[in-house]
Design a protein around this motif. Structure first.
Motif, PDB file in Angstrom:
ATOM      1  N   ALA A 201       1.563  -0.974   0.022  1.00  0.00           N
ATOM      2  CA  ALA A 201       0.366  -0.098  -0.089  1.00  0.00           C
ATOM      3  C   ALA A 201       0.487   1.301   0.243  1.00  0.00           C
ATOM      4  CB  ALA A 201      -0.712  -0.764   1.287  1.00  0.00           C
ATOM      5  N   VAL A 202       0.136   2.162  -0.309  1.00  0.00           N
ATOM      6  CA  VAL A 202       1.143   3.338  -0.423  1.00  0.00           C
ATOM      7  C   VAL A 202       0.243   4.888  -0.423  1.00  0.00           C
ATOM      8  CG1 VAL A 202       2.704   2.283  -1.724  1.00  0.00           C
ATOM      9  CG2 VAL A 202       0.862   4.006  -2.901  1.00  0.00           C
ATOM     10  N   GLU A 203       0.647   5.529  -0.001  1.00  0.00           N
ATOM     11  CA  GLU A 203      -0.057   6.852   0.091  1.00  0.00           C
ATOM     12  C   GLU A 203      -0.656   7.379  -1.816  1.00  0.00           C
ATOM     13  OE1 GLU A 203       1.765   9.528   3.575  1.00  0.00           O
ATOM     14  OE2 GLU A 203       2.661   9.011   1.399  1.00  0.00           O
ATOM     15  N   THR A 248       5.002   8.667   4.029  1.00  0.00           N
ATOM     16  CA  THR A 248       5.642  10.086   4.768  1.00  0.00           C
ATOM     17  C   THR A 248       4.422  10.514   6.237  1.00  0.00           C
ATOM     18  OG1 THR A 248       4.120  10.894   2.924  1.00  0.00           O
ATOM     19  CG2 THR A 248       6.610   9.958   2.759  1.00  0.00           C
ATOM     20  N   PRO A 249       4.600  10.263   6.956  1.00  0.00           N
ATOM     21  CA  PRO A 249       4.140  11.142   8.134  1.00  0.00           C
ATOM     22  C   PRO A 249       3.512  11.946   8.677  1.00  0.00           C
ATOM     23  CG  PRO A 249       5.210   9.005   9.167  1.00  0.00           C
ATOM     24  CD  PRO A 249       5.538   8.865   7.611  1.00  0.00           C
ATOM     25  N   SER A 250       5.442  13.118   8.759  1.00  0.00           N
ATOM     26  CA  SER A 250       6.185  13.739   9.307  1.00  0.00           C
ATOM     27  C   SER A 250       5.594  14.848   8.692  1.00  0.00           C
ATOM     28  CB  SER A 250       7.535  13.684   9.820  1.00  0.00           C
ATOM     29  OG  SER A 250       7.607  12.471  10.445  1.00  0.00           O
ATOM     30  N   GLY A 256       2.015  17.364   2.266  1.00  0.00           N
ATOM     31  CA  GLY A 256       1.988  18.352   3.724  1.00  0.00           C
ATOM     32  C   GLY A 256       1.919  18.226   4.787  1.00  0.00           C
ATOM     33  N   GLY A 257       0.512  17.308   4.068  1.00  0.00           N
ATOM     34  CA  GLY A 257       0.220  16.440   5.625  1.00  0.00           C
ATOM     35  C   GLY A 257       0.420  16.107   6.853  1.00  0.00           C
ATOM     36  N   VAL A 258       0.302  16.141   8.055  1.00  0.00           N
ATOM     37  CA  VAL A 258       1.090  15.708   8.873  1.00  0.00           C
ATOM     38  C   VAL A 258       0.160  14.749  10.290  1.00  0.00           C
ATOM     39  CG1 VAL A 258       2.194  16.043  11.601  1.00  0.00           C
ATOM     40  CG2 VAL A 258       2.368  17.738   9.802  1.00  0.00           C
ATOM     41  N   LEU A 259       1.070  14.008  10.119  1.00  0.00           N
ATOM     42  CA  LEU A 259      -0.891  12.650  10.305  1.00  0.00           C
ATOM     43  C   LEU A 259      -0.194  12.921  12.502  1.00  0.00           C
ATOM     44  CD1 LEU A 259      -2.026  10.230   9.384  1.00  0.00           C
ATOM     45  CD2 LEU A 259      -0.073   8.930  10.110  1.00  0.00           C
ATOM     46  N   ILE A 279       6.652   1.189   6.660  1.00  0.00           N
ATOM     47  CA  ILE A 279       8.045   2.218   5.748  1.00  0.00           C
ATOM     48  C   ILE A 279       7.563   3.372   6.149  1.00  0.00           C
ATOM     49  CG2 ILE A 279       9.718   2.837   3.860  1.00  0.00           C
ATOM     50  CD1 ILE A 279       8.833  -0.961   2.577  1.00  0.00           C
ATOM     51  N   GLU A 280       8.432   3.771   7.135  1.00  0.00           N
ATOM     52  CA  GLU A 280       8.501   5.543   7.319  1.00  0.00           C
ATOM     53  C   GLU A 280       9.491   5.735   6.534  1.00  0.00           C
ATOM     54  OE1 GLU A 280       8.516   8.260  10.795  1.00  0.00           O
ATOM     55  OE2 GLU A 280       8.907   6.380  11.091  1.00  0.00           O
TER      56      GLU A 280
END
Length: 471
Positions: A201-203, A248-250, A256-259, A279-280
């Motif tokens: 899975a990918v964003e 890409t949570p940060s 550009g969203g922040v989880l 996988i971060e």
């Protein structure tokens, strides 16, 4: 014939090397040498070859061997011979292939390209000091073959830096050095496939050019998880039976969203319930301007998260330095894949970066660059507000790029194409969506542009928008 070469001048130019222990007959070896000389132009059209007796004596073979070779080349049309005359080259060299003509790539006069560090600010003097120390002080055994994880000095320096700055729970024994993020994710894909994984899975949208082609080529199904303005949508993830998730949570790329803390916990619960791997991709978290630092997810669940970092956005992509912090159970498999790929990353670069990190030069470089990038971002935001008030900037608090969402009456494709014709490089969000639909948006990288260039570029964009609206 004027200018004709004589046999005496050419006698030393045939460059025939006979391998008498070879299974190929001697006359065939002679044919091949002369044929190659004609094709390359080394034996020009009209040149005379030595008499068979002379060349036989020079090569230490019977005259019959030379006669047989010459006769075969005459039959093929490479040579011509007439009784009582010289044997001459009958054809010219093979014509060079016509070069493939391609349209020259149009280079924008102003390019808001993204994903780049400002390499003109690379800390050359400090890097050079580290190189000198490495070449002077490194133990001799560091220059031999090492295991695929990399040098111990860099494992220690990376783990110390990430635990201190990014809130990870990194043990030096779990760090694997690789040649850029692209190689790192390729190694992980190989490990996943060997473990029986079927789905990645990918964003959506995401920068999947490093992940998706490798995963598809390895036989994985790649599925997109929708992203909102706070990052990946956990409700959609819950309906996905993927074996791994790239996140890409940060600073979600590109929005550009922040989880949020709640969503991070939900992602990790999903991974734990499914036995999946997260996988971060922490690609640019060192650059933040308007918010407190967000710690890495790996620190919350080091047994379920692979942390992937790189020097490409902080120092220079040409260094090809990246690192993985891998759950202990997977370290051996990742190292095995790394060894199979290239036997390990360059040692001097690793030792240099380790010295650069441990002496605080990396921190000093980041402190110098944050205000530079922040000024450029601020100029971009001001220009967008003044010249294109209908665009809505997002993801502005960190990183080296931002997104500006377009109003409904503007076509993303039309704006991008019209800008390109004017020499302005702006880029749409659309190509990074796996699914259709979604709002139109433009991605603006600002890290490599001067403040004046940014202002001029947005002025051009305002003209582009007027042209698109005018039809």
């Amino acid at each position: 014939m004027a200018g004709k070469r004589t046999n005496s001048n050419l006698a030393g130019e045939l460059l025939i090397e006979l391998r008498r222990d070879d299974a190929v007959p001697l006359h065939r070896q002679i044919e091949a040498s002369i044929r190659a000389g004609v094709r390359s132009g080394r034996l020009p059209l009209g040149s005379s070859l030595p008499p068979t007796r002379a060349i036989a004596a020079d090569l230490g073979v019977s005259r019959g061997v030379i006669v047989e070779a010459y006769q075969q080349l005459v039959a093929e049309g490479y040579l011509t011979s007439r009784p009582g005359g010289y044997t001459q080259v009958a054809i010219g060299p093979e014509p060079a292939a016509e070069p493939v003509r391609t349209e020259p790539k149009r280079v924008p006069r102003i390019d808001f390209g993204y994903g780049r560090a400002d390499v003109s600010s690379f800390p050359r003097a400090a890097w050079l000091r580290s190189i000198r120390r490495v070449l002077t002080e490194a133990p001799n055994d560091r220059f031999g073959y090492l295991n695929g994880r990399g040098v111990p000095e860099l494992h220690d320096a990376i783990a110390d830096y990430l635990n201190r700055v990014r809130g990870t729970s990194a043990d030096p024994g779990d760090v694997v050095i690789c040649n850029g993020y692209a190689q790192g994710v390729s190694l992980l894909v190989q490990v996943l496939v060997r473990s029986g994984a079927k789905r990645l899975a990918v964003e959506d949208p995401s920068a999947d050019d490093d992940v998706r082609p490798v995963a598809v080529a390895a036989g994985l199904e790649v599925v997109g998880i929708p992203v909102d303005r706070d990052g990946v949508r956990v409700d959609a993830l819950d309906r996905t039976d993927a074996d791994a998730l790239v996140l890409t949570p940060s600073h979600q790329w590109p929005t550009g969203g922040v989880l949020s803390a709640e969503s991070r916990a939900a992602v990790l619960k999903w991974a734990g319930d499914r036995g999946a791997l997260v996988i971060e991709d922490d690609y640019d978290a060192e650059y933040r301007y308007d918010r407190a630092p967000i710690g890495a997810m790996q620190g919350l669940a080091p047994d379920r998260v692979v942390y992937a970092g790189t020097a490409s956005k902080t120092l220079a992509p040409g260094l090809r330095l990246a690192w993985l912090v891998v759950p202990r159970r997977l370290v051996g498999d990742v190292v095995q894949a790394k060894v199979a790929a290239d036997r390990g990353s360059p040692v001097i670069d690793q030792l240099t970066f380790a010295d650069f990190l441990s002496r605080g030069e990396f921190d000093r470089h980041l402190r110098r660059m944050r205000p530079v990038y922040r000024r450029r971002r601020d100029v971009l935001l001001e220009a967008l507000r003044d010249r294109t008030p209908g665009l809505e900037p997002a993801g502005i608090a960190a990183g080296l790029h931002l997104v500006a969402w377009l109003p409904d009456d503007l076509s993303e494709t039309a704006v991008v194409e019209t800008a390109a014709r004017r020499g302005l490089g702006v880029y749409g969000v659309g190509p990074y969506r796996m699914s259709g639909g979604g709002p139109g948006g433009l991605i603006f990288g600002y890290s490599t542009l001067s403040e004046r260039t940014i202002t001029d570029g947005i002025a051009m964009l305002a003209e582009v928008i007027d042209e698109v609206r005018a039809g």
